[in-house]
Design an enzyme around this catalytic site. Structure first.
Site, PDB file in Angstrom:
ATOM      1  N   LYS A 207       0.655  -1.314   0.160  1.00 25.77           N
ATOM      2  CA  LYS A 207       0.123   0.101   0.003  1.00 25.77           C
ATOM      3  C   LYS A 207       0.740   1.401   0.166  1.00 25.77           C
ATOM      4  O   LYS A 207       0.573   2.324  -0.536  1.00 25.77           O
ATOM      5  CB  LYS A 207      -1.176  -0.082   1.151  1.00 25.77           C
ATOM      6  N   THR A 264      -3.262   5.700   4.034  1.00 24.81           N
ATOM      7  CA  THR A 264      -1.803   6.174   3.652  1.00 24.81           C
ATOM      8  C   THR A 264      -2.109   7.159   2.507  1.00 24.81           C
ATOM      9  O   THR A 264      -1.279   7.717   2.155  1.00 24.81           O
ATOM     10  CB  THR A 264      -0.999   4.846   3.385  1.00 24.81           C
TER      11      THR A 264
END
Ligand SMILES: NC(=O)c1ccc[n+]([C@@H]2O[C@H](COP(=O)([O-])OP(=O)(O)OC[C@H]3O[C@@H](n4cnc5c(N)ncnc54)[C@H](O)[C@@H]3O)[C@@H](O)[C@H]2O)c1
Length: 348
Positions: A207, A264
């Protein structure tokens, strides 16, 4: 709310023995995790190589380099001796960056209790071998059933403030995952368990690269439609890689995958997203990383994830585009155009 220790002190019929826990790494995550763990155990040891920081933690309960405004729980005791830190620990939590983890594990394993449970919290891959941190820890410590990984949407600063957070701990051994979850879990730090160690670990690793891509795209002001599309197609790349590695793509839809990706990719607290935003403004990677002064794992992971995709025969066009920008082989605009001009295909 009463801590588990307080509850046991008030109830003599419950055994009052708390496991000895050690956190390795004096950065943001090691500092926040030790503070959080100190709510759950009698003592939490924190190891790092910087004697000035260790001294400041023990005398002022503050880490001057990371989360410097946090008054650490007084049960956190810091040391520069790795031997002292691990020799009596029942749980050893690795919170050093991925690039340093094997080096620290090589020393720690010679002094650790053979039955100690190891918890990885780093989100990265070993550059030379393309191996994950769990694989590195299994190689170094030997007992696969004692190794676990804890991952999920968890900014250190929010954990340190006691804000609600949920993560997943995975181990091939369910009793190990349960034990770690039991120790870390509290009202504001919820810990779910999983046995899909590949799915949980790789969600957290990959990610970061997609967050870099989303930072670049948002820096180019390409709009909310494009951001949603990039996150979704990035998730598909993560799922394809996890499946090819032997993990479950469903795990990638959970906290450690989609949860961490959303956090994120969309919050400016994320270092990886901020690196992407700065790249889109034409700043050099060298200057961005110098100004950041902290690890942005996605920058290290991008070339390794691409190599892994090639090795496994998995298409990873977004990860490839991020690499092109990081290497300076194309501008952020050119990378976005190249992604948009890929030939039409089915969604799956
Ligand atoms: N910060 C977060 O919110 C967060 C959350 C979850 C996971 N993580 C992961 O935790 C890991 C550490 O991240 P961080 O945010 O704490 O990084 P950081 O940049 O804040 O700190 C890294 C720390 O590791 C130390 N270090 C580096 N090499 C070392 C070595 N060889 N021996 C001993 N110490 C060494 C540095 O001195 C520094 O204190 C990363 O893999 C990151 O992805 C971070």
């Amino acid at each position: 709310m009463m801590s588990k220790t307080q509850k046991n002190r008030n109830n003599p019929t419950i055994e009052n023995k708390q496991p000895k826990v050690t956190v390795l790494g004096l950065g943001s995550w090691g500092t926040a995790l030790s503070h959080q763990l100190a709510n759950c155990v009698d003592n939490c040891f924190l190891w790092g190589r910087d004697s000035g920081v260790v001294e400041a933690i023990n005398s002022k309960q503050q880490n001057p380099n990371y989360l410097s405004t946090l008054k650490l729980n007084s049960k956190v005791q810091a040391t520069t001796s790795l031997i002292d830190a691990v020799s009596e620990a029942e749980i050893i939590v690795f919170s050093v960056p991925a690039a340093s983890l094997r080096e620290v594990a090589k020393v720690a394993k010679n002094h650790a209790n053979k039955n100690a449970i190891i918890v990885n919290t780093a989100k990265g891959l070993e550059a030379e071998t393309l191996k994950s941190m769990v694989t590195v820890l299994v190689e170094e410590f030997g007992k696969k059933e004692n190794i676990s990984t804890l991952s999920g949407p968890s900014f250190a600063v929010e954990v340190s403030q006691g804000l609600p957070t949920a993560v997943t701990v995975a181990s091939s051994s369910l009793p190990t995952a349960e034990k770690v979850a039991e120790i870390f879990h509290s009202q504001n730090f919820r810990v779910y368990t999983s046995q899909d160690i590949i799915g949980v670990e790789f969600g957290g690793i990959l990610k970061n690269v997609i967050a870099l891509a989303v930072g670049i795209l948002d820096g180019l002001n390409m709009g909310a439609n494009a951001r949603a599309a990039l996150i979704t197609r990035g998730l598909a790349e993560m799922q394809r890689l996890v499946e090819a590695l032997g993990g479950d793509s469903m795990t990638v839809s959970g906290l450690s995958g989609l949860g961490d990706l959303l956090l994120t990719a969309t919050s400016d607290l994320s270092r990886n997203r901020r690196v992407g935003l700065s790249l889109s403004k034409g700043e050099s990677l060298e200057t961005i990383l110098k100004d950041l002064g902290q690890v942005a794992e996605g920058v290290h992971t991008a070339p390794i994830a691409l190599a892994l995709g090639k090795k496994l025969g998995v298409k990873v066009p977004i990860i490839e585009a991020v690499n092109q920008v990081l290497l300076g082989k194309c501008t952020p605009n050119e990378a976005a155009k190249a992604l948009l001009s890929r030939s039409r295909t089915s969604e799956s």
